[in-house]
Design an enzyme around this catalytic site. Structure first.
Site, PDB file in Angstrom:
ATOM      1  N   GLY A  93       0.937  -1.256   0.029  1.00 10.86           N
ATOM      2  CA  GLY A  93       0.009   0.146   0.024  1.00 10.86           C
ATOM      3  C   GLY A  93       0.856   1.298   0.038  1.00 10.86           C
ATOM      4  N   LYS A 116       5.643  11.268  -2.555  1.00  8.35           N
ATOM      5  CA  LYS A 116       6.621  10.358  -2.408  1.00  8.35           C
ATOM      6  C   LYS A 116       7.394  10.826  -1.392  1.00  8.35           C
ATOM      7  CE  LYS A 116       9.413   7.231  -5.253  1.00  8.35           C
ATOM      8  NZ  LYS A 116       9.888   6.907  -6.640  1.00  8.35           N
ATOM      9  N   ASP A 257       1.419  -3.098  -8.902  1.00 10.11           N
ATOM     10  CA  ASP A 257       0.973  -2.063  -8.011  1.00 10.11           C
ATOM     11  C   ASP A 257       1.745  -0.819  -8.558  1.00 10.11           C
ATOM     12  OD1 ASP A 257       3.615  -3.487  -7.181  1.00 10.11           O
ATOM     13  OD2 ASP A 257       3.823  -1.972  -5.876  1.00 10.11           O
ATOM     14  N   ASN A 258       2.507  -0.782  -9.715  1.00 14.47           N
ATOM     15  CA  ASN A 258       3.187   0.179 -10.328  1.00 14.47           C
ATOM     16  C   ASN A 258       2.512   0.518 -11.613  1.00 14.47           C
ATOM     17  OD1 ASN A 258       5.026   0.899  -8.340  1.00 14.47           O
ATOM     18  ND2 ASN A 258       6.451  -0.608  -9.294  1.00 14.47           N
TER      19      ASN A 258
END
Length: 462
Positions: A93, A116, A257-258
């Protein structure tokens, strides 16, 4: 190709709230010792009405994360699962970032501001939730270069140095820290659907599909929304795969997930641009099997779309999902041709002839070891005279190229000035060393200017 920025007023629109508490968890930004503004993307700030912020206001919102007016009151760390190098991982996550604002740009496209390096979240596990300054600089270089080369990419919106000394095993430590803000067309990933499927929540799956179709793709729902979404994602991701190849780009970690549901490239870690047309070239030192090598990226993205189809089986029969997935190879081949012609600056003369040109280009670059950026630079608008002694594959390509008409009869001076814009690893390291050793940001600023000049020349006839 990639969307161009146009000025627009600030129009907050927090549509993510419609998905309720199941999409993510509240998160709090870290309280950084310092906030030194290092990069602000005013070109794209204009598209969402924020370019008039002075630096102090910018830092308050993108370093201290004071909520933007009328926007999300609390950031959300998004929930998702994912296949990481094809091993399923349910324990991931947003571990060092969050979504903290959404707004509309001029054509009503919904955009996200996410982070980020903004601190720990419920998904940080043993991580510190931070980003190295070098990682932020690399993200600027990746997104600027990809945008110029027509790739549908997220934009590095802001980099603020945060004054912490970080320990990392893969670079000299302690190293400087930063927080990055990314402007993106959604942060919903294939892994977001995998999580919902793993939890067996059919009601929320339908809700998430509806959100993506109505808010991200701006379409009315069909009789089978799941198959409709997969078909749209297949189109976008096939084009993304082709754009990576034409740019000579290797993402490095094409995990589910990317992969954004809108087909927008984002989340750059061990990326590289390959100097030569080398299908075996890898970006990540830990990709020992070459799973995400340059020549395997289309395969990897197709496989990831297959995992999206598996997740969507929660609410759809298999046949329409399979039909959507099977379109990928054809769509990819069409996109490769379209993007090759765009970067070469020539018009299509027919599918068979165009395909021959692309195949000849690949042979010339690979068999005669012509650097990709040099090849495209000098052949743009037929500048083949820059190659003194062309080999047989290059000659064969030139003969095919001469059958194609330039998109611009007046050769842009950019392509004849001899200054080739590339982004190889030694250039990235030199830019970082200037910052690390002398706090000299001029090489980075100069590189961004050079990249944007190339982008303007490439897009002048689009």
């Amino acid at each position: 190709m990639n969307k161009k920025p146009f000025p627009s007023p600030y129009r907050p629109d927090s549509q993510i709230a419609s998905l309720g508490a199941q999409i993510g968890d509240p998160a709090q930004p870290a309280n950084f010792p310092e906030t030194i503004l290092r990069f602000r993307n005013d070109r794209w700030a204009e598209t969402i009405g924020l370019a008039d912020y002075d630096d102090a206001t910018w830092i308050r919102h993108f370093g201290r994360f004071e909520p933007l007016p009328g926007n999300m009151p609390v950031p959300l760390a998004l929930r998702y699962h994912g296949h990481q190098f094809r091993v399923y991982n349910p324990d991931i996550g947003d571990g060092r970032g969050f979504l903290f604002a959404q707004m509309r740009e001029g054509d009503d496209r919904l955009l996200d501001l996410g982070t980020k390096g903004s601190g720990t979240t419920p998904y940080s596990r043993r991580g510190d939730g931070r980003l190295t300054l070098k990682g932020g600089v690399r993200e600027i270089l990746a997104t600027e270069m990809l945008e110029a080369l027509g790739v549908n990419t997220s934009k590095t919106f802001s980099i603020i140095e945060t004054g912490e000394a970080l320990m990392r095993g893969d670079e000299p430590s302690p190293t400087r820290s930063a927080v990055m803000v990314r402007l993106s067309h959604s942060h919903i990933r294939i892994g977001s659907f995998q999580r919902v499927a793993a939890e067996g929540d059919a009601e929320f799956m339908q809700q998430l599909i509806t959100y993506c179709l109505t808010q991200l793709y701006n379409v009315a729902l069909s009789e089978n929304p799941a198959a409709q979404l997969l078909a749209l994602a297949v189109e976008r991701v096939a084009d993304l795969a082709a754009s990576y190849m034409t740019a000579g780009f290797v993402h490095g970690v094409l995990n589910t997930d990317n992969i954004n549901i809108t087909g927008e490239s984002f989340d750059y870690g061990p990326w590289r641009f390959t100097e030569y047309w080398d299908p075996q070239f890898t970006a990540a030192y830990f990709d020992e099997s070459g799973l995400y090598a340059f020549g395997r990226q289309a395969e990897a993205l197709h496989w990831n779309l297959g995992q999206l189809a598996v997740a969507l089986r929660l609410v759809s029969e298999a046949p329409p999902l399979i039909s959507a997935l099977e379109r990928f190879p054809e769509l990819y081949q069409r996109a490769i041709i379209r993007r090759f012609l765009w970067r070469l600056g020539v018009e299509s003369i027919g599918e068979a002839e165009d395909r021959q040109l692309v195949e000849a280009a690949e042979r010339a670059m690979s068999r005669e070891r012509i650097p990709i950026d040099r090849f495209f630079h000098y052949y743009r608008f037929g500048s083949q005279g820059a190659f003194a002694t062309p080999g047989e594959y290059q000659i064969a390509f030139t003969e095919l190229l001469q059958k194609h008409t330039s998109v611009d009869a007046h050769r842009d001076a950019y392509w004849t000035n001899g200054r080739i814009c590339s982004m190889l690893i030694n250039e990235v390291e030199d830019i970082w060393q200037a910052i690390a050793e002398k706090d000299d940001w001029q090489p980075l600023n100069d590189k961004v200017s050079a990249i944007r000049a190339m982008g303007r020349a490439l897009n002048a006839c689009s």
